[in-house]
Scaffold this motif. Structure first.
Motif, mmCIF file in Angstrom:
data_model
loop_
_atom_site.group_PDB
_atom_site.id
_atom_site.type_symbol
_atom_site.label_atom_id
_atom_site.label_comp_id
_atom_site.label_asym_id
_atom_site.label_seq_id
_atom_site.Cartn_x
_atom_site.Cartn_y
_atom_site.Cartn_z
ATOM 1 N N ILE A 97 -45.208 -52.675 19.664
ATOM 2 C CA ILE A 97 -44.355 -52.817 18.486
ATOM 3 C C ILE A 97 -42.946 -53.181 18.948
ATOM 4 C CG2 ILE A 97 -43.376 -51.694 16.451
ATOM 5 C CD1 ILE A 97 -45.750 -49.839 16.375
ATOM 6 N N ASP A 98 -42.433 -54.305 18.462
ATOM 7 C CA ASP A 98 -41.064 -54.725 18.739
ATOM 8 C C ASP A 98 -40.250 -54.615 17.462
ATOM 9 O OD1 ASP A 98 -41.755 -55.334 21.341
ATOM 10 O OD2 ASP A 98 -42.173 -57.436 20.888
ATOM 11 N N ILE A 99 -39.111 -53.949 17.549
ATOM 12 C CA ILE A 99 -38.233 -53.745 16.395
ATOM 13 C C ILE A 99 -36.849 -54.279 16.720
ATOM 14 C CG2 ILE A 99 -37.186 -52.032 14.856
ATOM 15 C CD1 ILE A 99 -39.558 -50.211 15.416
ATOM 16 N N GLU A 100 -36.294 -55.039 15.787
ATOM 17 C CA GLU A 100 -34.936 -55.551 15.949
ATOM 18 C C GLU A 100 -34.153 -55.318 14.667
ATOM 19 O OE1 GLU A 100 -32.514 -59.694 17.055
ATOM 20 O OE2 GLU A 100 -34.713 -59.629 17.128
ATOM 21 N N TYR A 101 -32.920 -54.800 14.807
ATOM 22 C CA TYR A 101 -32.094 -54.530 13.638
ATOM 23 C C TYR A 101 -30.618 -54.666 14.005
ATOM 24 C CZ TYR A 101 -31.901 -49.908 15.893
ATOM 25 O OH TYR A 101 -31.741 -48.896 16.806
ATOM 26 N N LEU A 106 -24.664 -51.575 6.827
ATOM 27 C CA LEU A 106 -24.755 -52.295 5.561
ATOM 28 C C LEU A 106 -25.760 -53.430 5.621
ATOM 29 C CD1 LEU A 106 -20.972 -52.470 4.575
ATOM 30 C CD2 LEU A 106 -22.693 -50.824 3.832
ATOM 31 N N SER A 107 -26.182 -53.790 6.827
ATOM 32 C CA SER A 107 -27.206 -54.823 6.973
ATOM 33 C C SER A 107 -28.567 -54.146 6.961
ATOM 34 C CB SER A 107 -27.008 -55.585 8.289
ATOM 35 O OG SER A 107 -28.024 -56.527 8.485
ATOM 36 N N SER A 108 -29.373 -54.468 5.961
ATOM 37 C CA SER A 108 -30.567 -53.657 5.723
ATOM 38 C C SER A 108 -31.853 -54.246 6.298
ATOM 39 C CB SER A 108 -30.755 -53.461 4.212
ATOM 40 O OG SER A 108 -30.974 -54.711 3.587
ATOM 41 N N LYS A 109 -31.800 -55.423 6.907
ATOM 42 C CA LYS A 109 -33.024 -56.071 7.363
ATOM 43 C C LYS A 109 -33.462 -55.530 8.727
ATOM 44 C CE LYS A 109 -34.919 -60.579 8.668
ATOM 45 N NZ LYS A 109 -34.649 -62.023 8.774
ATOM 46 N N VAL A 110 -34.732 -55.174 8.805
ATOM 47 C CA VAL A 110 -35.339 -54.760 10.066
ATOM 48 C C VAL A 110 -36.543 -55.666 10.319
ATOM 49 C CG1 VAL A 110 -36.503 -52.908 11.319
ATOM 50 C CG2 VAL A 110 -34.619 -52.361 9.768
ATOM 51 N N SER A 111 -36.598 -56.281 11.482
ATOM 52 C CA SER A 111 -37.718 -57.150 11.834
ATOM 53 C C SER A 111 -38.655 -56.417 12.781
ATOM 54 C CB SER A 111 -37.216 -58.435 12.503
ATOM 55 O OG SER A 111 -36.457 -59.196 11.594
ATOM 56 N N VAL A 112 -39.958 -56.492 12.479
ATOM 57 C CA VAL A 112 -40.962 -55.769 13.263
ATOM 58 C C VAL A 112 -42.103 -56.704 13.632
ATOM 59 C CG1 VAL A 112 -42.517 -53.784 13.327
ATOM 60 C CG2 VAL A 112 -40.404 -53.662 11.976
ATOM 61 N N ASP A 113 -42.501 -56.708 14.892
ATOM 62 C CA ASP A 113 -43.704 -57.387 15.372
ATOM 63 C C ASP A 113 -44.695 -56.341 15.843
ATOM 64 O OD1 ASP A 113 -42.721 -59.901 14.871
ATOM 65 O OD2 ASP A 113 -42.021 -60.257 16.908
ATOM 66 N N ASN A 152 -40.631 -58.456 7.928
ATOM 67 C CA ASN A 152 -39.203 -58.289 7.647
ATOM 68 C C ASN A 152 -39.088 -57.241 6.548
ATOM 69 O OD1 ASN A 152 -38.348 -60.475 9.378
ATOM 70 N ND2 ASN A 152 -39.097 -61.877 7.802
ATOM 71 N N TYR A 153 -38.410 -56.144 6.860
ATOM 72 C CA TYR A 153 -38.282 -55.062 5.881
ATOM 73 C C TYR A 153 -36.814 -54.903 5.495
ATOM 74 C CZ TYR A 153 -39.232 -50.670 3.495
ATOM 75 O OH TYR A 153 -39.373 -49.686 2.537
#
Length: 459
Positions: A97-101, A106-113, A152-153
């Motif tokens: 699992i790769d997570i980038e944020y 205030l930036s709400s996007k979290v990307s997950v692979d 993308n969450y």
């Protein structure tokens, strides 16, 4: 001026601290999630963090060390039955699992692979023994993230979107057999928590699985699949799916070709357990079904069904669902007896089944003769009866008084003749039929244990 300068310094300091605060908040959230996973069947084998001033990247590797425990954890979020033996299939799988944020809160996007990195050890060992080159190919595919979900969450409004990475793989075995696997344009989006979304929509452009051997070929294909689901709760939902076509073709030089295909598939399913009693509804239609083989060539168009089940007592239903989730893991006499008791308990509370439509418009045989099909409508009411278990033990016929049935079945004469040829029906049934133009009609009723067909009593 001095106060303005101080204020500016404070603001600038706060802005400078935002990434640090944001990173701290995200760190705490992720630690909680990781702890939840590791306490429910997953083992954290590796984790790594790369952080800059603006962004943070995290890499985790989880082993499904107790898959049964993890499946039980998932079941609390849905009443849908998870396919049997899923835990056996994923047990021992290593997932990356790769997570980038962004470090700005205030930036709400979290990307997950999310991607599998290794198969279970027992499967890996078997592959190594039987076909080392194929194992090397699979291992290389997994290590290169060849099978990957991207998400993308958007935390602030609980929205998400993503895709499954396209798969376009071919492998040639030593014996000349070629295997092809393709998956194109798989996307999804929705709202709510990822593990239990409130809305979910998916589309897949194409799925192809093909095996070419020296003496036979097999091809399975799905085109333009889409689905949409809305969940009011774990057990109250509306779900629909459409598919342009689905087909399977087997070309065997020894037994000739077999082909089966269906197009324009539509399915709608709903469940509602918010009232005093639960109810379920299934509606589906097929455009055209084709089956061709050495022994038969049949096609049919306009197949529909519309079925609802109402008045299901919720506590008994919940007990039944929990028991059926273990149905494929136990075959002991004790389990079978418990299963029978649960079914009888559910039925003793009463329910009603309504078949608003079950019909087939046309059927063609051997590409020559096209005939009209059939239609069926029925309403079945099973009355509540606390003594149902006793009646079943004494005589199954005694429960006939618990049933009310009203149904109408219409066959075209040609279809009815075809049925008689393939599955002979008694002469009495022929005598009871009512003619209506080119159709034969059977109106069947059961009331208070008395059965009749077209107003003719049978008992």
């Amino acid at each position: 001026m001095k106060k303005i300068i101080i204020a500016l310094v404070v603001v600038i300091t706060l802005v400078a601290l935002l990434p640090i605060v944001g990173n701290s908040v995200a760190e705490g959230f992720l630690k909680t999630r990781v702890s939840l996973l590791t306490s429910n069947g997953l083992e954290l084998k590796n984790d790594k963090t790369e952080s800059t001033y603006l962004t943070t990247k995290k890499h985790y590797e989880f082993l499904f060390s107790d898959a049964s425990k993890f499946i039980q954890y998932l079941k609390q979020y849905s009443d849908s039955k998870i396919p049997p033996f899923t835990d056996a299939m994923i047990s021992g799988v290593l997932v990356g699992i790769d997570i980038e944020y962004s470090n700005f809160p205030l930036s709400s996007k979290v990307s997950v692979d999310i991607y599998p990195l290794a198969l279970p050890a027992n499967i890996t060992n078997e592959l190594k023994k039987e076909n080392q080159p194929f194992y090397t190919y699979i291992d290389k595919l997994l290590q290169s993230k060849g099978v990957l979900y991207h998400i993308n969450y958007y935390i602030s409004n609980e929205l998400f979107d993503g895709y499954i990475k396209d798969i376009d793989e071919e492998y040639l075995f030593d014996n000349g057999t070629k295997m092809t696997v393709k998956l194109f344009n798989a996307t999804y989006y929705g709202s709510g928590p990822l593990i239990a979304p409130k809305n979910l929509q998916t589309t897949i452009s194409k799925i192809i699985i093909k095996v070419d051997e020296s003496t036979s070929d097999m091809k399975f294909e799905i085109n333009d699949l889409s689905s949409a689901s809305t969940f009011e709760s774990q057990s109250t939902f509306v779900s629909g799916a459409t598919m342009k076509s689905m087909s399977i073709v087997v070309d065997d030089t020894k037994s000739s070709e077999l082909e089966a295909s269906v197009d324009n598939i539509k399915v709608n399913i709903s469940s509602n357990t918010q009232g005093k009693k639960a109810e379920f509804h299934v509606k589906s239609s097929l455009g055209e079904f084709i089956f061709n083989s050495k022994d038969a060539n049949v096609s049919a168009t306009g197949f529909n069904y519309d079925i609802s089940l109402k008045g299901v007592e919720k506590d008994s239903y919940e007990e039944f669902i929990k028991l059926t989730s273990h149905a494929n893991k136990s075959s002991s006499p004790e389990f079978e007896e418990k299963f029978k008791e649960t079914v009888v308990k559910l039925l003793s509370k009463g329910l009603s089944l309504n078949i608003a439509d079950m019909s087939l418009k046309k059927i063609t045989i051997e590409d020559k003769i096209t005939i009209d099909g059939f239609s069926l409508m029925a309403k079945i009411l099973l009355k509540e009866d606390a003594d149902l278990a006793k009646k079943l033990k004494s005589s199954h016929l005694s429960i006939s008084k618990n049933l009310n049935l009203a149904s109408s079945i219409k066959f075209s004469k040609e279809f009815y003749a075809l049925m008689n040829k393939e599955i002979p029906i008694t002469g009495m049934a022929n005598l009871l039929a009512k003619e209506d133009g080119n159709n034969l009609i059977f109106e069947i009723k059961l009331n208070d244990g008395k059965l009749s067909v077209n107003e003719k009593a049978l008992n």
